[in-house]
Motif scaffolding. Structure first.
Motif, PDB file in Angstrom:
ATOM      1  N   GLU A  18       2.243   1.678  -3.440  1.00  0.00           N
ATOM      2  CA  GLU A  18       1.191   2.168  -4.331  1.00  0.00           C
ATOM      3  C   GLU A  18       0.959   3.671  -4.137  1.00  0.00           C
ATOM      4  O   GLU A  18       0.818   4.418  -5.100  1.00  0.00           O
ATOM      5  N   ARG A  19       0.958   4.111  -2.885  1.00  0.00           N
ATOM      6  CA  ARG A  19       0.792   5.543  -2.612  1.00  0.00           C
ATOM      7  C   ARG A  19       1.951   6.349  -3.211  1.00  0.00           C
ATOM      8  O   ARG A  19       1.752   7.420  -3.773  1.00  0.00           O
TER       9      ARG A  19
ATOM     10  N   THR B 132       1.612   6.692  -7.027  1.00  0.00           N
ATOM     11  CA  THR B 132       0.569   7.597  -7.525  1.00  0.00           C
ATOM     12  C   THR B 132       1.086   9.023  -7.655  1.00  0.00           C
ATOM     13  O   THR B 132       0.529   9.815  -8.407  1.00  0.00           O
TER      14      THR B 132
ATOM     15  N   GLN C 151       0.832  -1.206   0.000  1.00  0.00           N
ATOM     16  CA  GLN C 151       0.000   0.000   0.000  1.00  0.00           C
ATOM     17  C   GLN C 151       0.872   1.263   0.000  1.00  0.00           C
ATOM     18  O   GLN C 151       0.566   2.236  -0.678  1.00  0.00           O
TER      19      GLN C 151
END
Length: 178
Positions: A8-9, A12, A5
Motif C-alpha cells: 500500500e505504501r 501511494t 501495508q
C-alpha cells in the motif's frame, strides 16, 4: 513484496499518467519494465502479470484506422516493441499473463470499428495469454488463473499452501489445474 501495508505504501507513490489517446494506453512499456526488474525476483517465485484495464497498448507500427471517427490509432510515441518483450518474459522468466478487460462499447461492434477492435482483441489475447476475463467475471475464476502455475508441485515435491477465496475450492480450483 513483503506485507500488505508495504504494498500500500509503494502504491501511494504511483502517479496517474495523462491519457494521450482515446484508443490506447502506455501498456506497451510494462514488458520492458518487467525485464528490467528481473534481478529483483526470487528464483523460486511465482510470477504473474495481472493487467486490469480497457485500452490496449499502442501499436509499434502500422496502426489500425478508426473508421467511424476518421482517426488512426497512434503509433507508440516511444516506438516500443512490446510483443517480443512480453514473449521474452513469458518464456525466459516464466511470467504468467492474466488480463481483466473492461472492454469499451466499440469492442462489441466489430462492424463499426473493425480494424481497431481486431487490434485491441489481439493485444488483449497476448496480455491475457494465461487467462483473459471481463470485468464482470467471478473473482474466484480470475484468482484461479493467477494461481494456476503455482499449483504445480515444485521439483522437491513439497506441497504449496495457498490462500483461496471464499467457497469450496472444488468449485473453481479444478479449472486452474486443467
Amino acid at each position: 513484496m513483503t506485507t500488505a501495508q508495504a504494498a500500500e505504501r509503494a502504491l501511494t507513490g504511483w502517479h496517474h499518467s495523462a491519457l494521450r489517446h482515446d484508443f490506447a494506453t502506455g501498456l506497451e512499456h510494462v514488458p520492458h519494465e518487467l525485464a528490467a526488474r528481473r534481478h529483483l525476483w526470487r528464483p523460486d517465485s511465482h510470477r504473474v502479470l495481472l493487467v486490469i484495464g480497457s485500452r490496449p497498448p499502442h501499436p509499434r507500427a502500422a496502426p489500425p484506422q478508426v473508421l467511424r471517427r476518421s482517426a488512426a490509432v497512434r503509433i507508440c510515441p516511444d516506438r516500443v516493441e512490446w510483443e517480443a518483450a512480453l514473449d521474452e518474459v513469458r518464456h525466459y522468466d516464466g511470467v504468467a499473463c492474466v488480463a481483466v478487460v473492461d472492454e469499451p462499447a466499440w469492442m462489441d461492434h466489430l462492424e463499426g470499428e473493425p480494424h481497431l477492435a481486431r487490434w485491441a482483441d489481439r493485444a488483449w489475447d497476448l496480455f491475457g495469454a494465461d487467462g483473459r476475463f471481463t470485468a464482470g467475471h467471478d473473482p474466484r475464476r480470475v484468482a484461479s488463473a493467477v494461481t494456476a502455475p503455482a499449483l504445480c508441485l515444485p521439483e522437491d515435491g513439497a506441497p504449496i499452501r495457498l490462500v483461496v477465496p471464499d467457497g469450496a475450492s472444488g468449485e473453481w480450483l479444478h479449472e486452474a489445474t486443467g
